[in-house]
Design an enzyme around this catalytic site. Structure first.
Site, PDB file in Angstrom:
ATOM      1  N   LYS A  22       0.843  -1.214   0.000  1.00  0.00           N
ATOM      2  CA  LYS A  22       0.000   0.000   0.000  1.00  0.00           C
ATOM      3  C   LYS A  22       0.870   1.253   0.000  1.00  0.00           C
ATOM      4  O   LYS A  22       0.646   2.181  -0.777  1.00  0.00           O
ATOM      5  CB  LYS A  22      -0.899  -0.002   1.241  1.00  0.00           C
ATOM      6  CG  LYS A  22      -1.561   1.346   1.508  1.00  0.00           C
ATOM      7  CD  LYS A  22      -2.409   1.357   2.755  1.00  0.00           C
ATOM      8  CE  LYS A  22      -1.667   1.586   4.041  1.00  0.00           C
ATOM      9  NZ  LYS A  22      -1.427   2.983   4.431  1.00  0.00           N
ATOM     10  N   ASN A  23       1.856   1.282   0.875  1.00  0.00           N
ATOM     11  CA  ASN A  23       2.617   2.521   1.053  1.00  0.00           C
ATOM     12  C   ASN A  23       3.623   2.786  -0.063  1.00  0.00           C
ATOM     13  O   ASN A  23       4.246   3.839  -0.104  1.00  0.00           O
ATOM     14  CB  ASN A  23       3.310   2.534   2.426  1.00  0.00           C
ATOM     15  CG  ASN A  23       2.288   2.730   3.539  1.00  0.00           C
ATOM     16  OD1 ASN A  23       1.126   3.043   3.267  1.00  0.00           O
ATOM     17  ND2 ASN A  23       2.706   2.542   4.775  1.00  0.00           N
ATOM     18  N   CYS A 126      -4.998   8.150   9.729  1.00  0.00           N
ATOM     19  CA  CYS A 126      -5.121   7.438  11.000  1.00  0.00           C
ATOM     20  C   CYS A 126      -4.815   8.386  12.161  1.00  0.00           C
ATOM     21  O   CYS A 126      -3.893   9.195  12.083  1.00  0.00           O
ATOM     22  CB  CYS A 126      -4.119   6.282  11.060  1.00  0.00           C
ATOM     23  SG  CYS A 126      -4.673   4.776  10.254  1.00  0.00           S
ATOM     24  N   ARG A 131       0.725  14.648  13.488  1.00  0.00           N
ATOM     25  CA  ARG A 131       1.091  14.548  12.084  1.00  0.00           C
ATOM     26  C   ARG A 131       1.057  15.893  11.344  1.00  0.00           C
ATOM     27  O   ARG A 131       0.245  16.114  10.437  1.00  0.00           O
ATOM     28  CB  ARG A 131       0.234  13.490  11.386  1.00  0.00           C
ATOM     29  CG  ARG A 131       0.271  12.160  12.108  1.00  0.00           C
ATOM     30  CD  ARG A 131      -0.455  11.075  11.394  1.00  0.00           C
ATOM     31  NE  ARG A 131       0.325  10.485  10.321  1.00  0.00           N
ATOM     32  CZ  ARG A 131      -0.131   9.529   9.530  1.00  0.00           C
ATOM     33  NH1 ARG A 131      -1.342   9.067   9.680  1.00  0.00           N
ATOM     34  NH2 ARG A 131       0.625   9.027   8.583  1.00  0.00           N
ATOM     35  N   ASP A 317       4.981   0.677  11.804  1.00  0.00           N
ATOM     36  CA  ASP A 317       3.792   0.011  11.274  1.00  0.00           C
ATOM     37  C   ASP A 317       3.709  -1.466  11.681  1.00  0.00           C
ATOM     38  O   ASP A 317       2.725  -2.143  11.359  1.00  0.00           O
ATOM     39  CB  ASP A 317       3.745   0.128   9.731  1.00  0.00           C
ATOM     40  CG  ASP A 317       3.454   1.551   9.283  1.00  0.00           C
ATOM     41  OD1 ASP A 317       3.078   2.383  10.126  1.00  0.00           O
ATOM     42  OD2 ASP A 317       3.614   1.833   8.084  1.00  0.00           O
ATOM     43  N   ARG A 409      -8.407  -0.711   4.850  1.00  0.00           N
ATOM     44  CA  ARG A 409      -7.531   0.304   4.267  1.00  0.00           C
ATOM     45  C   ARG A 409      -6.185  -0.302   3.871  1.00  0.00           C
ATOM     46  O   ARG A 409      -5.521   0.225   2.985  1.00  0.00           O
ATOM     47  CB  ARG A 409      -7.287   1.434   5.273  1.00  0.00           C
ATOM     48  CG  ARG A 409      -8.528   2.202   5.625  1.00  0.00           C
ATOM     49  CD  ARG A 409      -8.188   3.380   6.493  1.00  0.00           C
ATOM     50  NE  ARG A 409      -7.162   4.185   5.858  1.00  0.00           N
ATOM     51  CZ  ARG A 409      -6.508   5.170   6.451  1.00  0.00           C
ATOM     52  NH1 ARG A 409      -6.779   5.466   7.699  1.00  0.00           N
ATOM     53  NH2 ARG A 409      -5.582   5.847   5.815  1.00  0.00           N
TER      54      ARG A 409
HETATM   55  C1  EPZ Z   1       4.305   7.020   6.276  1.00  0.00           C
HETATM   56  O1  EPZ Z   1       3.532   8.045   6.839  1.00  0.00           O
HETATM   57  C2  EPZ Z   1       3.404   5.824   6.182  1.00  0.00           C
HETATM   58  N1  EPZ Z   1       2.255   6.130   5.329  1.00  0.00           N
HETATM   59  C3  EPZ Z   1       2.930   5.429   7.568  1.00  0.00           C
HETATM   60  O2  EPZ Z   1       2.157   4.265   7.454  1.00  0.00           O
HETATM   61  C4  EPZ Z   1       4.156   5.131   8.438  1.00  0.00           C
HETATM   62  O3  EPZ Z   1       3.725   4.843   9.745  1.00  0.00           O
HETATM   63  C5  EPZ Z   1       5.089   6.332   8.440  1.00  0.00           C
HETATM   64  O4  EPZ Z   1       5.429   6.699   7.084  1.00  0.00           O
HETATM   65  C6  EPZ Z   1       6.382   6.082   9.196  1.00  0.00           C
HETATM   66  O5  EPZ Z   1       7.032   4.982   8.652  1.00  0.00           O
HETATM   67  C7  EPZ Z   1       2.354   5.966   4.019  1.00  0.00           C
HETATM   68  O6  EPZ Z   1       3.398   5.626   3.482  1.00  0.00           O
HETATM   69  C8  EPZ Z   1       1.132   6.191   3.214  1.00  0.00           C
HETATM   70  P1  EPZ Z   1       6.315  10.392   8.304  1.00  0.00           P
HETATM   71  P2  EPZ Z   1       4.043   9.538   6.835  1.00  0.00           P
HETATM   72  O7  EPZ Z   1       6.159  11.694   7.634  1.00  0.00           O
HETATM   73  O8  EPZ Z   1       4.834   9.777   5.614  1.00  0.00           O
HETATM   74  C9  EPZ Z   1       6.521  13.722  11.679  1.00  0.00           C
HETATM   75  C10 EPZ Z   1       0.263   2.917   7.816  1.00  0.00           C
HETATM   76  O9  EPZ Z   1      -0.209   2.368   8.843  1.00  0.00           O
HETATM   77  N2  EPZ Z   1       6.320  14.769  10.683  1.00  0.00           N
HETATM   78  O10 EPZ Z   1       7.513   9.581   8.004  1.00  0.00           O
HETATM   79  O11 EPZ Z   1       2.872  10.380   7.102  1.00  0.00           O
HETATM   80  C11 EPZ Z   1       5.308  12.835  11.892  1.00  0.00           C
HETATM   81  O12 EPZ Z   1       4.346  13.463  12.710  1.00  0.00           O
HETATM   82  C12 EPZ Z   1       0.756   4.341   7.839  1.00  0.00           C
HETATM   83  O13 EPZ Z   1       0.344   2.345   6.727  1.00  0.00           O
HETATM   84  C13 EPZ Z   1       6.483  16.070  11.060  1.00  0.00           C
HETATM   85  O14 EPZ Z   1       6.781  16.381  12.219  1.00  0.00           O
HETATM   86  O15 EPZ Z   1       5.007   9.518   8.100  1.00  0.00           O
HETATM   87  C14 EPZ Z   1       5.937  11.621  12.513  1.00  0.00           C
HETATM   88  O16 EPZ Z   1       6.162  11.859  13.868  1.00  0.00           O
HETATM   89  C15 EPZ Z   1       0.432   5.067   9.095  1.00  0.00           C
HETATM   90  N3  EPZ Z   1       6.271  17.051  10.123  1.00  0.00           N
HETATM   91  C16 EPZ Z   1       7.289  11.536  11.796  1.00  0.00           C
HETATM   92  O17 EPZ Z   1       7.513  12.841  11.231  1.00  0.00           O
HETATM   93  C17 EPZ Z   1       5.949  16.759   8.845  1.00  0.00           C
HETATM   94  O18 EPZ Z   1       5.787  17.695   8.039  1.00  0.00           O
HETATM   95  C18 EPZ Z   1       7.387  10.522  10.690  1.00  0.00           C
HETATM   96  O19 EPZ Z   1       6.241  10.629   9.869  1.00  0.00           O
HETATM   97  C19 EPZ Z   1       5.818  15.413   8.459  1.00  0.00           C
HETATM   98  C20 EPZ Z   1       6.005  14.427   9.393  1.00  0.00           C
END
Ligand code: EPZ
Length: 430
Positions: A22-23, A126, A131, A317, A409
Site C-alpha cells: 500500500k505505502n 489514522c 502529524r 507500522d 484500508r
Molecule cells: C508514512 O507516513 C506511512 N504512510 C505510515 O504508514 C508510516 O507509519 C510512516 O510513514 C512512518 O514509517 C504511508 O506511506 C502512506 P512520516 P508519513 O512523515 O509519511 C513527523 C500505515 O499504517 N512529521 O515519516 O505520514 C510525523 O508526525 C501508515 O500504513 C512532522 O513532524 O510519516 C511523525 O512523527 C500510518 N512534520 C514523523 O515525522 C511533517 O511535516 C514521521 O512521519 C511530516 C512528518
C-alpha cells in the site's frame, strides 16, 4: 458496519500470498500526475486507500483503466492499472477527499512541479498523532515555492519558470516529505540534494519508477538523494514492491499461533530488523525462492524489546503486531514508540483479551501471559486493528473485531488469506 469474527486456537499452515505494498502504491499512483503519458503499475493491491486515491486522481484529471484481477499461482492476484493524465484538470485537492487519507496530501508535489500551483486541504488519516506538515512546507519553500495556509488549505505557488533545485536537509526523517520533495524536484530547474532523506524501501520504489519515467535520481535508499531536474517525464511500466508490513504481520501471526506458512511473493531483505526480532522471539524465518518460510511454535515465545525507528530500524507500522506477539511471551518485553506520539490505542483492546500491558510515556511494558481469551474488541487504526486479529487467532474462543473498515484500508483479502491456512475467520456484514 462490518465485523470480523475469529475463533482462535488453530495453527496456520499453507501459503499466504503477499500483496503489493500500500505505502508504495500510493506515492507511485500520485507520480502519474507528473507526465502526460501513461504510467502502468502492476501488482497494485485492492484496498480502500487505493480506491480512494483513484477517485482523488480522477478529480485531478487522471484517466484510470484497471485490468481485472487474475488469480495466478499460489492464490496470488495480479492487478495492473494504467494511469494517464493528459492535462491536469484541477489543481485543488478538496477537504472531503484529503481529510480521509493523509497520503492524498502528497499530490501537492507533482501538481506544483507540473502546473506551478496547487491548493491542497490539510490532511487527515489514522489518528496516531498530530502529524504536522511543516517539513513539506519547508522543503517545497526551499525549491522556491510560496506556501500560504488559508481556510484549512495550503496554497502553493512555484516561481515563474517553475521550481528551482536546492540543497535542503530535513530536520527530521519523514517518508511523506521525502516522497513529495522527490516528486517536486524531478521537474525543477537544476540540482536538488535532499539531506536526511527517508531510506524506506517505498522511497526507493518511487525513485526507481520515476527513473524509469526519465527522472535523474541517485542515492535513494541512503540519507542523501540527488536529483537533476528534467523538463518532462514519460510513461513507464513498474511493478509495486511487496508489502513488507503485511509480510511482517503474517510472520508474527504464525509465530504466535504456531504452524508452517510460506509467505509468497515477498522479500526477506525488506524487513531485516523485524525479521531479527521475530527470530529472537523464537520463530524460524527462512528465505526461500520468492518468499519467506515461517515456522512458528506457538508457545515458548521469548520476550524481545524493540524500539521503533525510521528504516532500517524496527517499523512503527509493525509495532502493534509485535506487541500482540509479546502478550504471550514467556517474560517481560518493552516496546518503545518513537515515531508517533499516540500509537498505543491497541493497548486497551489487547487488555480485553487478557494481555497485561502498562504504559509509561512512549514505552509499553508487556508481561506475557500463558493464555489470551477471545473478547469483543474495537479496531482503532489500521495496524492496531490487525494486531487484534493476530492476537485473536492465538486466543481461546471467539474474538469479534469491530470497525473493520480500518483493516480494509491496508490488508487485502485478509479473511481469505488466513482461512486458506486453517484459521477460523469470517466477516460479518450487518
Ligand atoms: C508514512 O507516513 C506511512 N504512510 C505510515 O504508514 C508510516 O507509519 C510512516 O510513514 C512512518 O514509517 C504511508 O506511506 C502512506 P512520516 P508519513 O512523515 O509519511 C513527523 C500505515 O499504517 N512529521 O515519516 O505520514 C510525523 O508526525 C501508515 O500504513 C512532522 O513532524 O510519516 C511523525 O512523527 C500510518 N512534520 C514523523 O515525522 C511533517 O511535516 C514521521 O512521519 C511530516 C512528518
Amino acid at each position: 458496519m462490518d465485523r470480523i469474527r475469529i475463533v482462535g486456537g488453530n495453527q496456520l499452515n499453507g501459503i499466504i500470498p503477499i500483496s503489493g505494498a500500500k505505502n508504495a502504491a500510493l506515492p507511485l499512483m500520485i507520480a502519474s500526475l507528473l507526465t502526460s503519458d501513461t504510467l502502468t503499475l502492476e501488482n497494485v493491491p485492492h484496498l480502500a486507500d487505493v480506491e480512494l486515491l483513484l477517485r482523488i486522481l480522477g478529480n485531478h484529471g487522471v484517466d484510470v483503466s484497471v485490468n481485472g484481477r487474475r488469480e495466478t499461482q499460489n492464490g496470488m492476484y495480479s492487478r495492473t492499472i494504467h494511469f494517464t493524465c493528459r492535462t491536469i484538470a484541477d489543481t485543488t485537492a478538496p477537504y472531503d477527499l484529503v481529510s480521509k487519507m493523509r497520503a492524498s496530501f502528497w499530490v501537492i508535489g507533482p501538481l506544483l512541479a507540473r502546473e506551478g500551483k496547487a491548493r491542497v486541504s490539510l490532511p487527515g488519516g489514522c489518528a496516531i498523532g498530530t502529524r504536522p506538515v511543516d517539513l513539506f512546507i519547508e522543503g517545497l519553500t526551499a525549491l522556491g515555492a510560496t506556501m500560504d495556509i488559508d481556510a484549512g488549505y495550503i496554497n502553493a505557488t512555484a516561481p515563474k519558470g517553475g521550481l528551482i533545485g536546492a540543497h535542503y536537509t530535513f530536520p527530521k526523517v519523514s517518508v511523506g516529505a521525502t516522497h513529495v520533495m522527490m516528486m517536486a524536484a524531478v521537474l525543477a530547474r537544476g540540482t536538488t540534494v535532499i539531506g536526511n532523506a527517508a531510506r524506506e524501501p517505498e522511497v526507493v520504489d518511487l525513485a526507481n519508477c520515476m527513473i524509469a519515467m526519465g527522472a535523474k535520481i541517485t542515492g535513494a535508499g541512503t540519507s542523501t538523494i540527488t536529483i537533476e531536474g528534467v523538463t518532462s517525464l514519460s510513461g513507464a511500466r513498474h511493478r509495486v514492491l511487496p508489502d513488507r508490513i503485511e509480510t511482517g504481520t503474517y510472520a508474527m501471526a504464525v509465530a504466535m499461533t504456531g504452524g508452517d506458512v510460506t509467505l509468497a511473493g515477498t522479500d526477506i531483505t525488506l524487513l531485516d530488523t523485524a525479521v531479527s526480532a521475530i527470530r529472537r522471539a523464537g520463530a524460524e524465518l527462512i528465505a526461500v525462492d520468492n518468499g519467506i518460510r515461517v515456522i512458528g511454535h506457538g508457545n515458548d515465545i521469548r520476550p524481545v524489546d524493540i524500539v521503533t525507528e525510521p528504516f532500517p530500524g524496527f517499523p512503527t507500522d509493525l509495532q502493534a503486531q509485535f506487541m500482540g506477539l509479546m502478550t504471550r511471551a514467556d517474560g517481560v518485553a518493552h516496546v518503545t514508540e518513537t515515531i508517533f506520539e499516540n500509537r498505543f490505542m491497541h493497548v486497551q483492546e489487547l487488555a480485553r483479551l487478557g494481555a497485561r500491558i502498562t504504559l509509561s510515556g512512549q514505552t509499553a511494558r508487556i508481561e506475557g501471559v500463558k493464555r489470551l481469551r477471545g473478547a469483543p474488541v474495537m479496531a482503532t487504526d489500521l495496524r492496531a486493528s490487525v494486531s487484534l486479529v493476530i492476537a485473536g487467532l492465538a486466543a481461546e474462543g471467539e474474538t469479534l473485531v469491530n470497525r473493520v473498515y480500518h483493516l480494509d484500508r491496508g490488508f487485502e483479502r485478509l479473511e481469505e488469506k488466513l482461512t486458506r491456512c486453517g484459521a477460523v475467520v469470517e466477516r460479518i456484514s450487518d
